[in-house]
Design an enzyme around this catalytic site. Structure first.
Site, short mmCIF file in Angstrom:
data_model
loop_
_atom_site.label_atom_id
_atom_site.label_comp_id
_atom_site.label_asym_id
_atom_site.label_seq_id
_atom_site.Cartn_x
_atom_site.Cartn_y
_atom_site.Cartn_z
N CYS A 190 -13.75 3.51 2.82
CA CYS A 190 -14.25 4.84 2.94
C CYS A 190 -15.83 5.09 2.48
O CYS A 190 -15.86 5.18 1.35
CB CYS A 190 -13.19 5.60 2.05
SG CYS A 190 -13.53 7.38 2.06
N CYS B 161 -16.30 8.18 0.44
CA CYS B 161 -15.70 8.08 -0.82
C CYS B 161 -16.68 7.46 -1.60
O CYS B 161 -17.05 7.97 -2.86
CB CYS B 161 -14.50 7.48 -1.17
SG CYS B 161 -12.98 8.59 0.07
N ASP B 162 -17.10 6.19 -1.32
CA ASP B 162 -17.89 5.50 -2.19
C ASP B 162 -19.32 5.18 -1.68
O ASP B 162 -19.90 4.39 -2.50
CB ASP B 162 -16.88 4.06 -2.10
CG ASP B 162 -15.59 4.24 -2.54
OD1 ASP B 162 -15.23 4.94 -3.34
OD2 ASP B 162 -14.66 3.32 -1.93
#
Length: 594
Positions: free
Chosen positions: A442, A445-446
């Site tokens: 992701c 996300c990261d």
């Protein structure tokens, strides 16, 4: 200037030509206004950190003035697990209490705070970092509620146990009683060594774990140790319940007229100096901002329309809260069926889509999280309810059906499955053990954790193109590895990737291995012994890429690897209940013509 009324009308006073005369009444007016409208706790339940400077001041304050541990949630609004853990984190803050720990949040997408991720080695989200006495003592990544609770309680117990100080005079008296031959110089050396073991210790006293360790050693040697006393009083650790505290506000300046009660005990703004007024004004502004952040905090909004068990079975239960699940909920709700949506507050794959949604009519300039939020609000408007849980299994042996989650059982006459799919993995060496250490599926996300660094994306479809474009916004360089000589992605996305100056492409190549090493991040407390039962986190330092045409392998240095090679339907919990398509593993077999 400000306006004042007079008998002859309205006049402006003073004029801009008298700035010195103007400053004090203006400050007084602002202080009076702010003091009447700002009434907040001295410390919010969960504080949103807005800059690295603010974070550093926060750590120093609680290391030197309260002794409280600081627990930090590194998160992103586009991160599904972050959204799932947000209400858990806030509930934990309520349970532990403000007098035992300080809970904060750091937005990884905020340009004013992303440097903190690099400083403390944060490489995935959510990551929870635990600080005590100004040092990092523990951390973990992921949506593990039990692990969060365990580590939080552990650092709280440590801070309470080590909230002690050994006074120098106490040590002198102790040696006079137990070892009179000990010289004052030797005692000073012992005390200075103990004081030097604590990082944030401006008072140069023997405190905390160092003091406890010294007392334990002396007790073993002489049979009894010197007395320890609390380092911080309870009133130092518990925030005040009202607005700005007396000792910190200009209104708390002591009256120069002396005296006891009456007017002398009330705020006297006219007696404060210009510097005191400016300091007080800054504190009131900070309090006002904290109040605004608390009002904007919607961590519990996911549960504002929660399902509660009724006397009768539900008519429709929908498993999944992505676009498909929310669309089904909207139609069912508008039909008066009052559906229940069962899913953690993640929002499906669209929640993690960091680029704009361009391939759906009417959604120009809309992000994935924004679309999910709007869909949810629309479904709620017509009566949809939500159970924020993962489905464990379905009992289809009885009627009505039973949908069983981790904490509840929902009886329902019909079930709509809209669970979407989960990311596929390559299963190459280093991939599994470094998830959370630089290996991710992701980018939204990261990706923020790798600002200014080199990253790798594996894949050739739309997901890989979107990940590469998201990462190119902040990373120093992005290398896309694809096993063919052309992308499978849509032409628009593929063209953007190929033309982007920060993106390199390795055609006809495969990822063979991800390499890494175990390191301790900056700020780790070296005095804490490694827990042999806890696996150490290994972080990505590079990758090995193989040319499929020549078989030649080459090593590249990267700080993260993002896998974007497709998805598998999340339908394993339906095994034995429905028929599956033999030609497409994971896909439910549909009825002809449906």
């Amino acid at each position: 200037f400000f306006l004042a009324t007079s008998g002859s009308g309205i006049c402006s006073c003073p004029t801009p030509s008298h700035p010195a005369a103007m400053l004090r009444p203006t400050l007084l007016l602002l202080l009076v206004i702010l003091a009447t409208v700002v009434v907040v706790e001295a410390r919010p339940l969960v504080r949103h950190v807005r800059s690295t400077h603010e974070f550093d001041r926060l750590l120093k304050k609680h290391a030197t003035e309260t002794g409280l541990p600081v627990i930090v949630d590194f998160y992103s609004d586009g991160c599904g697990p972050c959204r799932m853990m947000a209400p858990v984190y806030k509930q934990l803050a309520k349970e532990i209490g403000q007098g035992r720990a300080v809970f904060t949040k750091v937005d990884m997408n905020d340009p004013n705070t992303y440097q903190l991720a690099q400083r403390y080695g944060v490489r995935s989200m959510p990551t929870f970092v635990f600080f005590y006495n100004g040092k990092k003592v523990n951390e973990f990544s992921g949506a593990g509620e039990q692990q969060l609770r365990h580590l939080a309680q552990e650092v709280v117990r440590r801070s309470e146990t080590e909230n002690v100080v050994l006074r120098r005079e106490t040590l002198v008296e102790y040696y006079q009683e137990k070892d009179a031959a000990k010289s004052a110089e030797d005692i000073d050396k012992v005390y200075a060594k103990c004081a030097g073991m604590t990082k944030e210790n401006p008072s140069k006293e023997c405190v905390g774990g160092a003091a406890t360790q010294l007392v334990r050693g002396l007790k073993k040697k002489y049979g009894k140790g010197p007395e320890l006393v609390p380092r911080f009083a309870e009133e130092d650790r518990v925030p005040s319940s009202g607005g700005a505290s007396d000792k910190n506000s200009a209104g708390g300046a002591k009256s120069k007229t002396g005296g006891g009660g009456g007017q002398a005990d009330k705020p006297n703004l006219h007696l404060a100096t210009k510097e005191e007024l400016l300091v007080a004004l800054e504190k009131l502004r900070d309090a006002e901002e904290d109040a605004a952040y608390e009002e904007e905090d919607d961590d519990e909004a996911e549960f504002a329309h929660a399902w509660t068990k009724g006397d009768f079975p539900e008519r429709v239960t929908i498993i999944g809260a992505g676009p498909a699940g929310l669309a089904a909920a909207l139609y069912a709700a508008r039909a008066g069926l009052e559906p229940v949506v069962v899913a953690p507050p993640i929002g499906g794959q669209l929640q993690g889509k960091g680029v704009d949604v361009e391939n759906y009519p009417g959604l120009a300039n809309s992000t994935g999280p924004g679309v999910v939020s709007a869909m949810r609000a629309q479904a709620v408007e017509f009566g949809t309810r939500f159970e924020a849980e993962l489905v464990d299994r379905i009992d289809a042996t009885t009627r009505p059906f039973r949908v069983i989650t981790n904490s509840s059982t929902i009886e329902t006459h019909s079930i709509i499955v809209a669970t979407g799919a989960e990311s596929n993995w390559l299963n190459v060496p280093g991939e599994y053990e470094m998830r959370g250490g630089g290996v991710s599926s992701c980018a939204t996300c990261d990706g923020a954790a790798f600002n200014g660094r080199d990253v790798l994306v594996v894949g050739g479809g739309d997901a890989a193109m979107e990940d590469a474009l998201v990462l190119a916004r902040t990373s120093q360089s992005v290398t896309v590895v694809h096993r063919r000589d052309e992308f499978r992605a849509s032409k628009v996305l593929a063209q953007r990737v190929m033309e982007h100056p920060s993106i390199k492409i390795r055609w006809n190549s495969t990822l063979e291995k991800i390499t890494g090493e175990i390191i301790k991040g900056e700020g780790v407390d070296d005095s804490v012994e490694d827990d042999l039962d806890t696996p150490q986190q290994k972080i990505v330092t590079g990758a090995v890429i193989r040319d499929v045409a020549t078989g030649e392998e080459s090593a590249v240095k990267v700080d993260a690897v993002f896998i974007a090679i497709g998805h598998t339907p999340t339908t394993s919990f339906l095994q034995g209940i429905v028929d599956f398509d033999n030609e497409h593993p994971g896909y439910v077999k549909s009825t002809d013509r449906s």
